[in-house]
Design an enzyme around this catalytic site. Sequence first.
Site, PDB file in Angstrom:
ATOM      1  N   ASP A 189       0.856  -1.175   0.000  1.00  6.79           N
ATOM      2  CA  ASP A 189       0.000   0.000   0.000  1.00  6.79           C
ATOM      3  C   ASP A 189       0.895   1.229   0.000  1.00  6.79           C
ATOM      4  O   ASP A 189       2.113   1.111   0.072  1.00  6.79           O
ATOM      5  CB  ASP A 189      -0.988  -0.013   1.172  1.00  6.79           C
TER       6      ASP A 189
HETATM    7  P1  ATP Z   1      -3.273   2.865   1.024  1.00 10.00           P
HETATM    8  O1  ATP Z   1      -2.934   3.021   2.459  1.00 10.00           O
HETATM    9  O2  ATP Z   1      -3.941   1.599   0.678  1.00 10.00           O
HETATM   10  O3  ATP Z   1      -2.158   3.248   0.131  1.00 10.00           O
HETATM   11  P2  ATP Z   1      -4.944   5.066   1.360  1.00 10.00           P
HETATM   12  O4  ATP Z   1      -4.833   4.903   2.811  1.00 10.00           O
HETATM   13  O5  ATP Z   1      -4.348   6.264   0.717  1.00 10.00           O
HETATM   14  O6  ATP Z   1      -4.398   3.858   0.621  1.00 10.00           O
HETATM   15  P3  ATP Z   1      -7.716   5.198   1.727  1.00 10.00           P
HETATM   16  O7  ATP Z   1      -7.437   5.446   3.139  1.00 10.00           O
HETATM   17  O8  ATP Z   1      -8.696   4.168   1.318  1.00 10.00           O
HETATM   18  O9  ATP Z   1      -6.434   4.911   0.917  1.00 10.00           O
HETATM   19  O10 ATP Z   1      -8.132   6.611   1.111  1.00 10.00           O
HETATM   20  C1  ATP Z   1      -8.707   6.758  -0.142  1.00 10.00           C
HETATM   21  C2  ATP Z   1      -9.189   8.177  -0.322  1.00 10.00           C
HETATM   22  O11 ATP Z   1     -10.161   8.468   0.663  1.00 10.00           O
HETATM   23  C3  ATP Z   1      -8.110   9.225  -0.157  1.00 10.00           C
HETATM   24  O12 ATP Z   1      -7.536   9.514  -1.392  1.00 10.00           O
HETATM   25  C4  ATP Z   1      -8.869  10.420   0.369  1.00 10.00           C
HETATM   26  O13 ATP Z   1      -9.431  11.164  -0.691  1.00 10.00           O
HETATM   27  C5  ATP Z   1      -9.994   9.810   1.141  1.00 10.00           C
HETATM   28  N1  ATP Z   1      -9.712   9.739   2.563  1.00 10.00           N
HETATM   29  C6  ATP Z   1      -8.757   9.000   3.175  1.00 10.00           C
HETATM   30  N2  ATP Z   1      -8.799   9.160   4.506  1.00 10.00           N
HETATM   31  C7  ATP Z   1      -9.802  10.012   4.760  1.00 10.00           C
HETATM   32  C8  ATP Z   1     -10.363  10.561   5.945  1.00 10.00           C
HETATM   33  N3  ATP Z   1      -9.880  10.261   7.138  1.00 10.00           N
HETATM   34  N4  ATP Z   1     -11.399  11.391   5.802  1.00 10.00           N
HETATM   35  C9  ATP Z   1     -11.884  11.689   4.597  1.00 10.00           C
HETATM   36  N5  ATP Z   1     -11.421  11.211   3.457  1.00 10.00           N
HETATM   37  C10 ATP Z   1     -10.386  10.389   3.516  1.00 10.00           C
END
Ligand code: ATP
Length: 887
Positions: free
Chosen positions: A328
């Site tokens: 990730d």
């Molecule tokens: P990975 O850790 O798998 O690389 P990630 O942690 O970046 O991925 P997610 O956490 O699923 O992936 O986040 C996907 C999207 O959701 C982000 O690009 C952002 O736009 C939104 N997002 C992430 N965290 C939050 C949050 N705490 N509140 C609101 N939106 C969020």
Amino acid sequence: MRPYQKNLEELLQNYEQEDPLQGLSAKTATKRLASDGPNALVAKKTPNWLLFIRQFNNMIIYILLFATLLTLFLGHYTDAIVISVVIIANAVIGYYQEANAADALAKIKDLLATNATVYRDGIRQDIDATKLVRDDVVFLEAGDQVPADLRLIKTADLRIQESALTGEADAVTKHASALKTADLPLAEQANMAFSSTTVVNGSGLGVVVATGEKTELGKISSAVASAKTRPTPLVKEINALGKTVSLCVLGAAVLLFILGFIFETYSLPVLTLAIVTMIVGSIPEGLPATTSVILALGVSDLAKNKNAIVKSLPSAETLGAVDVIATDKTGTLTKNEMTVTDIYLDERHFSVSGSGYAPTGALFINGEATTEREAKLKELLLAGYLANDTTLTQVDDTWTINGEPTDGAFLTAYHKLMPNKESVQLEKLDLLPFDSFHRYMASLVQFSNGAKKIYLKGAPDKLFNFAQQQDPTFKRSFWQAKADHLANQGKRVVALGVIKDADQITELEHKHLETGFTFLGLTGIIDPPRPEVIAALREMNKAKVEVKMITGDAPLTAAAIGQQLGLADGELHTITGVEWDQLTAEQKQKAAVKHQIFARTTPENKLEIIEALQQSGKVTAMTGDGVNDAPALKKADIGVSMGIKGTDAAKEASDMILTDDNFATLATAIKEGRRIYDNIKKSILFLLPTSFAEGLIIFLTILFNQEMPLQATQLLWINLVSAITIQFAFIFEPGARDLMKRPPRKSNSRLISGREMLQLGYVSLLIALVGLGAYEMLIATGASATLASTAMVNIIVFSKIFYLFNIRTEESAFSSASFTNKKAFSIILLMILLQMGLTYLPFMQEAFSTTGMQLGEWILTIVCGFSVLAVTELDKYLKFRLARARN
Ligand code: ATP
């Protein structure tokens, strides 16, 4: 009254403060911990004496006991004593090795301890779960393992998987209201969360009602073992190899016995004793133990010094065969220290200065600092502040968050940019926590004038959809261009919105977000790439381990970060979860191999990508941290979770935990896995022929009807000395210099190739022949049988020492590669001292029928030992030339 029957007031009676968010004071907690004891279950441990006794329950010991009886019966009392000493020494060594391995694994179990998030003295903080006490107020969120039995006092969409306790496969929805029925079964106590069950969705607050052995789990089991100790495939293969070898040796023994009986050269007892010693000499007893010790110590070294906790020995072995790492992005390749740096309210671009979580910095528009805060900007900042489930605290001079870094960034931005924030009077009524399926979070709040609003923050595409539903003229392409602009710089993009009229709503549900939505704007958040990852990726590329990024983030953000880090050597191919979903099974296999970046993926996509990679024959490691990643982590050949940001559910499902959340650590672990495998293989290639050689000497002697050149006790000595000493050399052997320059080993390749079989055979024969030849030569030149035998024992041991140099490295033994393992030299020195003792100490001479040697015999010994090295090195050189000619 049972806890689930109590209402909130009854539950909180114990507190001086009314507010559960105050929690216990640290003082009360310490006192209570001292009186109630830690929140842990006592694990059962095999007692040491049993471990020792168990060492006697083995085939070799039975054979040796038989030999003792036989020698007693023959009146060879010294032999009987020596063999008894060997039996005890063997048991002590076995005990030491097993205790060492068990100890290393037990320490790893300790490292697997979980944290609990509690409110104490009004601060939300993570503490070691064993320090929880009754009445602690615990915060739960998706992925947490419930740390003790809790009576829930607040829930938001909270669902808990309790199958381990109740057998119920589906997760149960929880609430916080009192239940009045007496004697409810556990499965129906819907306002309770039980120790060791898993939160699969939502969040909640609960008061601890029972800890440790008093929890429901404690009542049914008194031992939990989270580190798995099943035998590894390699150990199984080695055990099988050991069995085959033992059977062959026993077959040869029977044949010899019959031959000896027919020839009548030896008296029956002498023949029997010779054959028994041949059996003992040829069976490589040390092998399984050496393998487990190399694995266990490798694993313990990874945990102690390299920040990687490998939960089971098989994983340490699989690590060395990894072809693909699916990683990730956030926190693994990047630092997971988020800061809001950009804001778009419309076409105007605001930038925010400052870094980290300290709320110091300013707002700039077109490069000019501004103190003006227009209403829309304030609303956007408030949305980020309220659609939030994290806390920001200042302890001394450092600002830390407890919760999600993305949320933390918005708390900091709010405090940084909002003057007069105290004037906002409101109450948070309900929350839809963030999850990687919906990719947004929302919060229902009520202002002091009674009006309610819902604030939202989440992935732009999700919020664009809400905006478009509400207002068909929403300028989606305009906003998409802004989002892409930020993503292209590797920034994470989060959109914000509000539903202004929510007066009718009391409990928040996803369907409430579909009407009345107003789009507030976009923010760009930087999460700097980890500099050490660049070097690790370069190393992985060289070691032919492909790295793929599977992320929930936007494709452009992911690609930009991938580019900055140098994810792969060539061009980066990106595919999104939506595109993936449209592929057929066959296309998925191809796509999984072709692409390096998988963006906007769902947890289901992750599972499918891992499956597709495995179907195309790749040994796959995968990193993940969310509760939804658990199935993919289990599916991967090596599931890797993160010690800091990983949820308990992910840690539970994984095979390895990186305690520093760092991709570079994974690279180190793979390297260590390769080293471990190499060393196990080396110890097999070493131990087998040196054991066989001893057997062969007896075999050939009986076959050719000669005088026995070696006494039973002498053979046992050779065995014992090498058991104590040489095999340890392989535990400390450092990795080969080209360890990370060669491709991963094929997972289906055999442990010992045909070529290596041949080597095993000729080395056994070589040592046996050199020994026998020297013996004959000494006898022919008039030496006594005692002197010739003494020389032979030394020749065999020195041949082993020289052969050790051949096996230790794949490079030439006459290169600097031979000097990398200092401990090997100490071991060799120890062996030489022991041989000196055997040759010159009178009581040893007595016990082992040896005598002092002169310079001439020593020269012969060295020449014989060296000849083994010379032949095997020549073979190595030819092999190397042949391999080069083939390429
Ligand atoms: P990975 O850790 O798998 O690389 P990630 O942690 O970046 O991925 P997610 O956490 O699923 O992936 O986040 C996907 C999207 O959701 C982000 O690009 C952002 O736009 C939104 N997002 C992430 N965290 C939050 C949050 N705490 N509140 C609101 N939106 C969020």
